[in-house]
Motif scaffolding. Structure first.
Motif, PDB file in Angstrom:
ATOM      1  N   VAL A   7       0.841  -1.206   0.000  1.00 60.09           N
ATOM      2  CA  VAL A   7       0.000   0.000   0.000  1.00 60.09           C
ATOM      3  C   VAL A   7       0.873   1.252   0.000  1.00 60.09           C
ATOM      4  O   VAL A   7       0.617   2.222  -0.730  1.00 60.09           O
ATOM      5  CB  VAL A   7      -0.951  -0.014   1.221  1.00 60.09           C
ATOM      6  CG1 VAL A   7      -1.677   1.312   1.357  1.00 60.09           C
ATOM      7  CG2 VAL A   7      -1.955  -1.133   1.097  1.00 60.09           C
TER       8      VAL A   7
ATOM      9  N   ILE B  68      -6.340   4.193 -10.452  1.00 60.19           N
ATOM     10  CA  ILE B  68      -5.503   2.984 -10.535  1.00 60.19           C
ATOM     11  C   ILE B  68      -5.011   2.596  -9.147  1.00 60.19           C
ATOM     12  O   ILE B  68      -4.986   1.414  -8.784  1.00 60.19           O
ATOM     13  CB  ILE B  68      -4.317   3.239 -11.490  1.00 60.19           C
ATOM     14  CG1 ILE B  68      -4.830   3.482 -12.912  1.00 60.19           C
ATOM     15  CG2 ILE B  68      -3.350   2.066 -11.477  1.00 60.19           C
ATOM     16  CD1 ILE B  68      -3.777   4.021 -13.856  1.00 60.19           C
TER      17      ILE B  68
ATOM     18  N   TRP C  36      -6.400   3.162  -6.229  1.00 56.48           N
ATOM     19  CA  TRP C  36      -7.444   2.607  -5.354  1.00 56.48           C
ATOM     20  C   TRP C  36      -7.752   1.158  -5.713  1.00 56.48           C
ATOM     21  O   TRP C  36      -7.964   0.331  -4.819  1.00 56.48           O
ATOM     22  CB  TRP C  36      -8.705   3.459  -5.415  1.00 56.48           C
ATOM     23  CG  TRP C  36      -8.667   4.628  -4.482  1.00 56.48           C
ATOM     24  CD1 TRP C  36      -8.627   5.945  -4.829  1.00 56.48           C
ATOM     25  CD2 TRP C  36      -8.641   4.595  -3.055  1.00 56.48           C
ATOM     26  NE1 TRP C  36      -8.567   6.724  -3.690  1.00 56.48           N
ATOM     27  CE2 TRP C  36      -8.579   5.927  -2.595  1.00 56.48           C
ATOM     28  CE3 TRP C  36      -8.646   3.575  -2.117  1.00 56.48           C
ATOM     29  CZ2 TRP C  36      -8.536   6.249  -1.246  1.00 56.48           C
ATOM     30  CZ3 TRP C  36      -8.603   3.906  -0.765  1.00 56.48           C
ATOM     31  CH2 TRP C  36      -8.551   5.224  -0.359  1.00 56.48           C
ATOM     32  N   ILE C  37      -7.778   0.840  -6.992  1.00 56.88           N
ATOM     33  CA  ILE C  37      -8.081  -0.558  -7.358  1.00 56.88           C
ATOM     34  C   ILE C  37      -6.915  -1.464  -6.956  1.00 56.88           C
ATOM     35  O   ILE C  37      -7.118  -2.594  -6.505  1.00 56.88           O
ATOM     36  CB  ILE C  37      -8.437  -0.669  -8.865  1.00 56.88           C
ATOM     37  CG1 ILE C  37      -9.151  -1.993  -9.133  1.00 56.88           C
ATOM     38  CG2 ILE C  37      -7.251  -0.546  -9.767  1.00 56.88           C
ATOM     39  CD1 ILE C  37     -10.519  -2.074  -8.561  1.00 56.88           C
TER      40      ILE C  37
ATOM     41  N   PHE D 124      -4.976  -0.841  -4.407  1.00 57.23           N
ATOM     42  CA  PHE D 124      -5.107  -0.878  -2.952  1.00 57.23           C
ATOM     43  C   PHE D 124      -6.090  -1.972  -2.527  1.00 57.23           C
ATOM     44  O   PHE D 124      -5.831  -2.740  -1.593  1.00 57.23           O
ATOM     45  CB  PHE D 124      -5.579   0.497  -2.470  1.00 57.23           C
ATOM     46  CG  PHE D 124      -5.919   0.567  -1.012  1.00 57.23           C
ATOM     47  CD1 PHE D 124      -4.934   0.694  -0.059  1.00 57.23           C
ATOM     48  CD2 PHE D 124      -7.239   0.530  -0.597  1.00 57.23           C
ATOM     49  CE1 PHE D 124      -5.250   0.768   1.285  1.00 57.23           C
ATOM     50  CE2 PHE D 124      -7.565   0.601   0.739  1.00 57.23           C
ATOM     51  CZ  PHE D 124      -6.570   0.731   1.686  1.00 57.23           C
ATOM     52  N   VAL D 125      -7.213  -2.049  -3.232  1.00 58.26           N
ATOM     53  CA  VAL D 125      -8.223  -3.065  -2.900  1.00 58.26           C
ATOM     54  C   VAL D 125      -7.636  -4.463  -3.061  1.00 58.26           C
ATOM     55  O   VAL D 125      -7.811  -5.335  -2.199  1.00 58.26           O
ATOM     56  CB  VAL D 125      -9.463  -2.876  -3.806  1.00 58.26           C
ATOM     57  CG1 VAL D 125     -10.366  -4.083  -3.741  1.00 58.26           C
ATOM     58  CG2 VAL D 125     -10.228  -1.629  -3.408  1.00 58.26           C
ATOM     59  N   LEU D 126      -6.911  -4.683  -4.161  1.00 56.40           N
ATOM     60  CA  LEU D 126      -6.364  -6.018  -4.405  1.00 56.40           C
ATOM     61  C   LEU D 126      -5.297  -6.385  -3.372  1.00 56.40           C
ATOM     62  O   LEU D 126      -5.232  -7.529  -2.913  1.00 56.40           O
ATOM     63  CB  LEU D 126      -5.788  -6.082  -5.823  1.00 56.40           C
ATOM     64  CG  LEU D 126      -6.837  -5.981  -6.928  1.00 56.40           C
ATOM     65  CD1 LEU D 126      -6.175  -5.965  -8.291  1.00 56.40           C
ATOM     66  CD2 LEU D 126      -7.825  -7.122  -6.858  1.00 56.40           C
TER      67      LEU D 126
ATOM     68  N   GLU E 184      -5.155  -5.221  -0.376  1.00 53.57           N
ATOM     69  CA  GLU E 184      -5.839  -5.380   0.908  1.00 53.57           C
ATOM     70  C   GLU E 184      -6.452  -6.770   1.057  1.00 53.57           C
ATOM     71  O   GLU E 184      -6.562  -7.284   2.174  1.00 53.57           O
ATOM     72  CB  GLU E 184      -6.917  -4.306   1.021  1.00 53.57           C
ATOM     73  CG  GLU E 184      -7.319  -4.004   2.423  1.00 53.57           C
ATOM     74  CD  GLU E 184      -8.362  -2.904   2.447  1.00 53.57           C
ATOM     75  OE1 GLU E 184      -8.287  -2.082   3.349  1.00 53.57           O
ATOM     76  OE2 GLU E 184      -9.241  -2.870   1.566  1.00 53.57           O
ATOM     77  N   VAL E 185      -6.863  -7.357  -0.070  1.00 53.52           N
ATOM     78  CA  VAL E 185      -7.422  -8.710  -0.020  1.00 53.52           C
ATOM     79  C   VAL E 185      -6.392  -9.692   0.541  1.00 53.52           C
ATOM     80  O   VAL E 185      -6.740 -10.624   1.270  1.00 53.52           O
ATOM     81  CB  VAL E 185      -7.911  -9.139  -1.422  1.00 53.52           C
ATOM     82  CG1 VAL E 185      -8.251 -10.623  -1.452  1.00 53.52           C
ATOM     83  CG2 VAL E 185      -9.135  -8.339  -1.824  1.00 53.52           C
TER      84      VAL E 185
END
Lengths: 158, 86
Positions: free
Chosen positions: B36, B60, B62-63, B65-67, B69-70
């Motif tokens: 991150v 880009i 944020w997407i 970041f989401v991945l 974070e998973v």
């Protein structure tokens, strides 16, 4: 034609200037698209998890799956909210907010999952796997939404 | 005799399992944390070089970041399952 020239420009008031920030609009538009695309697959995943857990494990499985779904939804919605909240900020502050949100979310989830682990009425594996499936489906749907959303590059002065 | 030793070993392993799970979760959270940080550092650099691309770069980021974070959430779930073997 003269009415259009007499109208105030968006940057004349602070509120209008904030809403007219093109970068913030892009991020918020992306957040809305991600939410719209991900929420129904997320609901479907929780439903499927609840049905499977109920059939295999009974009421504890159902409670575990529903709690897992709620935790996954809260976690994913927090990211969407953070995205909308920081849309108009400078990247420096967005980095601080994103890392702070990540740390805060992980600490809260760690505490919540540890506390939930001691409750006998909740089946642990159904909670864990429903949460994992929901989070992964949600992330996949967000990627799909990102691919579908057109993000323009803003060139000042044009 | 060997059965007693094995039973004692199993009991000891069961008691340290939650601790090991917590350590594993902590280690599992480090990688996504670094990821991150790298993502947003790249956004700051990119925005400094090309300010008009800020919105695109943040999207880009944020997407990504989401991945990332998973990964941390997978670590959390593994901790949750592993810590139940006490």
């Amino acid at each position: 034609m003269s009415e259009a020239t007499d109208a105030p420009t968006p940057a004349e008031t602070p509120e209008a200037a904030e809403t007219a920030n093109p970068h913030a609009e892009i991020v918020r538009k992306l957040a809305s698209a991600m939410l719209r695309t991900a929420v129904w697959p997320g609901v479907a995943t929780v439903t499927i998890g609840a049905i499977v857990a109920t059939v295999l494990l009974g009421v504890p499985g159902l409670i575990g799956a529903l709690v897992g779904g709620v935790v996954a939804f809260a976690s994913s919605l927090l990211t969407i909210w953070l995205m909308r909240f920081t849309g108009g900020m400078n990247p420096h502050f967005v980095m601080v907010a994103a890392l702070g949100g990540y740390i805060g979310k992980m600490i809260v989830l760690l505490v919540v999952m540890t506390l939930l682990g001691g409750i006998d009425a909740i089946h642990r594996e159904s909670l864990a796997f429903t949460m994992l499936a929901t989070v992964m489906v949600w992330a996949g749907a967000e990627v799909v939404a990102f691919k579908r959303t057109k993000i323009p590059t803003i060139v000042p002065g044009n | 005799m060997s059965n007693i030793v094995l039973a004692q070993a199993a009991e000891a392993a069961g008691s340290i399992n939650p601790g090991l799970a917590a350590i594993g979760y902590g280690l599992g959270a480090v990688g996504p944390g670094i990821g991150v940080g790298l993502i947003w550092a790249a956004v700051i650099n990119g925005t400094a070089r090309q300010p008009e691309a800020q919105g695109q770069l943040q999207g880009i980021a944020w997407i990504s970041f989401v991945l990332v974070e998973v990964l941390a959430l997978i670590g959390l779930v593994v901790y949750f399952i592993a810590s139940s073997a006490a």
